[in-house]
Design an enzyme around this catalytic site. Structure first.
Site, PDB file in Angstrom:
ATOM      1  N   TRP A  31      43.700  58.789  56.796  1.00 12.27           N
ATOM      2  CA  TRP A  31      44.658  57.681  55.856  1.00 12.27           C
ATOM      3  C   TRP A  31      43.650  56.773  55.138  1.00 12.27           C
ATOM      4  O   TRP A  31      43.988  56.413  54.109  1.00 12.27           O
ATOM      5  CB  TRP A  31      45.803  57.526  56.584  1.00 12.27           C
ATOM      6  CG  TRP A  31      46.450  58.375  56.746  1.00 12.27           C
ATOM      7  CD1 TRP A  31      46.968  58.972  57.829  1.00 12.27           C
ATOM      8  CD2 TRP A  31      47.414  59.224  55.891  1.00 12.27           C
ATOM      9  NE1 TRP A  31      47.628  60.215  57.828  1.00 12.27           N
ATOM     10  CE2 TRP A  31      48.174  60.458  56.475  1.00 12.27           C
ATOM     11  CE3 TRP A  31      47.590  59.251  54.419  1.00 12.27           C
ATOM     12  CZ2 TRP A  31      48.808  61.189  55.931  1.00 12.27           C
ATOM     13  CZ3 TRP A  31      48.247  60.060  53.921  1.00 12.27           C
ATOM     14  CH2 TRP A  31      48.941  61.077  54.345  1.00 12.27           C
ATOM     15  N   ASP A  56      48.721  49.046  56.101  1.00 12.07           N
ATOM     16  CA  ASP A  56      49.716  50.219  56.065  1.00 12.07           C
ATOM     17  C   ASP A  56      50.122  50.313  57.626  1.00 12.07           C
ATOM     18  O   ASP A  56      49.278  50.824  58.514  1.00 12.07           O
ATOM     19  CB  ASP A  56      48.819  51.619  55.502  1.00 12.07           C
ATOM     20  CG  ASP A  56      49.767  52.796  55.712  1.00 12.07           C
ATOM     21  OD1 ASP A  56      50.932  52.620  56.215  1.00 12.07           O
ATOM     22  OD2 ASP A  56      49.073  53.881  55.153  1.00 12.07           O
ATOM     23  N   LYS A  93      58.654  58.017  60.038  1.00  9.79           N
ATOM     24  CA  LYS A  93      58.177  58.197  61.348  1.00  9.79           C
ATOM     25  C   LYS A  93      59.230  57.151  62.008  1.00  9.79           C
ATOM     26  O   LYS A  93      60.076  57.709  62.923  1.00  9.79           O
ATOM     27  CB  LYS A  93      56.705  57.262  61.643  1.00  9.79           C
ATOM     28  CG  LYS A  93      55.725  58.353  61.014  1.00  9.79           C
ATOM     29  CD  LYS A  93      55.358  58.158  59.924  1.00  9.79           C
ATOM     30  CE  LYS A  93      53.789  58.698  59.216  1.00  9.79           C
ATOM     31  NZ  LYS A  93      53.900  60.216  59.606  1.00  9.79           N
TER      32      LYS A  93
END
Lengths: 361, 361
Positions: B103, B173, B197
């Site tokens: 990511w 993030d 999530k």
């Protein structure tokens, strides 16, 4: 089937009760998987099947040719106002836009940040109650495309047939009219629509683009705004709004069960005709839109005595007729009668309007 | 409460069963309104209440100071990869990024389209199993900000405490770690997280930004990507993903009922400790991440004999333990054990792993 009040919201709007009931029944366990659809990996075989079926049902309903890509994106039509010029200027610097209402103005304002906008027709002078005949529009042969809002949700103004614009690609925001009737996709370079009227819950947009137009975005286009990337990744460049996509799929199946777009168009036309007739037959109510541009989906109207609006809304709500206020920018009243609004709802509204006019007229 | 299989999906991920049951109960009729939440006008009083309660519960859970704006946006963390530089370069041309996994790389690639990226630490050499101590990072004093991924969902690598970066704004993030424990928001200029999530269904992102940083976006930023516009409009510049926002609100209330983030952190730590212990105690399983960077949320592991992976996944599914495959880009296995995964689920997984190792080891 559950009996519920009639909700005339312009969007997010009423969903078919059968769709909500199916969603409710399988909310904790989709077809014996033990998972809610919202808990599934978007790349797993279960959700892949849901996503592919939704696309194939939409393709069937709209008869979308194979050379068009279908995307299920986030961000609503407001994101498309940027994505259209970012992706479809294709090296050109000018675009043609129609100004037929409040959404047109928003689309134009965003496009002006990326190109030179030529307004080909402007309904400002008639207060958005009419549209000049497309044969009179001042089209620019060097425009990258011609953009119009097929149905102005706030103003209740609808262009019922696509304008003829020659060889220049035609692009339409169909947020509040898509799936209300058959369309000939071949006449368009691109069609887009926020979901929250005739497709499903808010948080999803459907974008249909002719594939030869893809692949030439402005250099600074965010990757998430790049049609080519999203189309090539089947709208799964990142995690898509899976549960909303699933609900849209249920709506598509419901539409097929209703007989598809030809059947729903007949119902929609009957609903709109009856409601406009009730308005026109009375001195108590008024709709100022030129007859041939009256929207099938959003019917704004005013009362002869505007002071009665609050009473109208309160009594309507008591009668089980919800969300009839006009948009905050224009005031008045508005009944949105999308696919999921049954004819019985329109009839109940007409009955209420007639009784209200008798009481207060 | 409904008994369901345990779903270890990395996201979209398991939701608390009580939340799904409440959503199911009120799916067709939210509190006597006769409307589903997904059918409500986003500007009506019912949804306004839902939206405001969600924000205030989130502020309470994370103890967000008043000078931070909270936004509920569309597009996921992938959109934030562009929105961060578009909005927070603030006239500067350089930014610091950490490369701690897949990511990170995506965030860096997108940022490089808008500024000069200085990679302050790079875990490529150790195959993303460790992170150099933040005291050794090569920070650029002219950077507009320092960006890091708090928890690398695919690699299972987590920076458990925010790095000290001096006066340069710190941006994180937190997609797969937010709400897993208390954090000190004051240490950050901005925090963002995709919902799928620990927050709710996919199609929503939470963005928390210190308000003095807003208002200086790059000129070509799409309006829908402009933090200032979205913050000033309380995330309702356009129609937000209302139903997903509502579900996030239910999750926030569920978290408060669990005792808030201090309580859930204790549970999460117990869950992770037990699972890593089961892996470390066995020669059959392996997790290569340096101990102090092991993720609480995503536990990747391999089998001594990789040929047994398919058997492991098939037998686990039969035992009611779902979605344990590693990410397609790295392979292996992975158990994601977010807030909504109960301790009983982790215990069931450990029992299964031990029995499987006995059978095949």
């Amino acid at each position: 089937m559950t009996l519920r009040p009639y909700n005339f919201s312009a969007g997010p709007a009423v969903m078919p009760t059968e769709v909500l009931e199916q969603a409710q029944a399988e909310l904790l366990d989709w077809r014996g998987t033990g998972m809610s659809v919202m808990e599934m990996s978007h790349r797993g075989k279960e959700f892949t099947q849901i996503a592919e079926e939704a696309e194939s049902d939409l393709r069937e309903l709209l008869n979308i040719p194979a050379n068009y890509r279908v995307m299920f994106l986030q961000g609503g039509a407001s994101s498309q106002f940027a994505m259209i010029p970012l992706n479809l200027l294709r090296g050109k610097t000018q675009a043609d836009y129609c100004n037929t209402g409040i959404w047109s103005q928003k689309a134009i304002a965003e496009a002006q940040r990326y190109c030179s906008v030529n307004v080909v027709t402007d309904s400002t002078a008639n207060k958005f109650t009419s549209i000049a005949d497309p044969s009179t529009w001042q089209l620019n042969p060097n425009a990258a495309y011609v953009h119009y809002i097929a149905n102005e949700t706030i103003n209740g103004l609808e262009l019922h047939t696509p304008p003829q614009v020659g060889d220049v690609p035609l692009i339409s925001d169909m947020s509040s009219t898509i799936l209300s009737r058959p369309i000939d996709v071949n006449q368009f370079a691109a069609i887009y629509a926020g979901a929250q009227k005739n497709i499903g819950p808010a948080g999803l947009s459907v974008v249909i683009v002719r594939e030869d137009l893809l692949g030439n975005p402005l250099s600074f286009t965010p990757t998430m705004f790049n049609y080519k990337v999203m189309a090539d990744e089947k709208s799964m460049y990142n995690t898509p709004p899976t549960y909303t996509w699933y609900l849209a799929g249920l709506v598509f199946k419901w539409l097929k069960k209703q007989g598809g777009l030809t059947a729903i168009a007949e119902t929609n036309q009957r609903k709109a005709t009856a409601l406009y007739k009730a308005i026109d037959d009375s001195d108590f109510y008024n709709n100022a839109i030129e007859l041939r541009y009256r929207s099938w989906m959003n019917v704004p109207f005013t009362l002869a005595d505007a002071n009665l609006e609050k009473t109208f809304l309160a009594e309507a709500a008591q009668a089980g007729l919800l969300t009839l206020a006009g948009h905050r920018t224009v005031g008045g009243l508005r009944a949105s009668i999308y696919n999921a609004m049954p004819e019985s709802g329109v009839k109940a509204l007409i009955d209420f309007m007639q009784a209200f006019a008798k009481r207060y007229g």
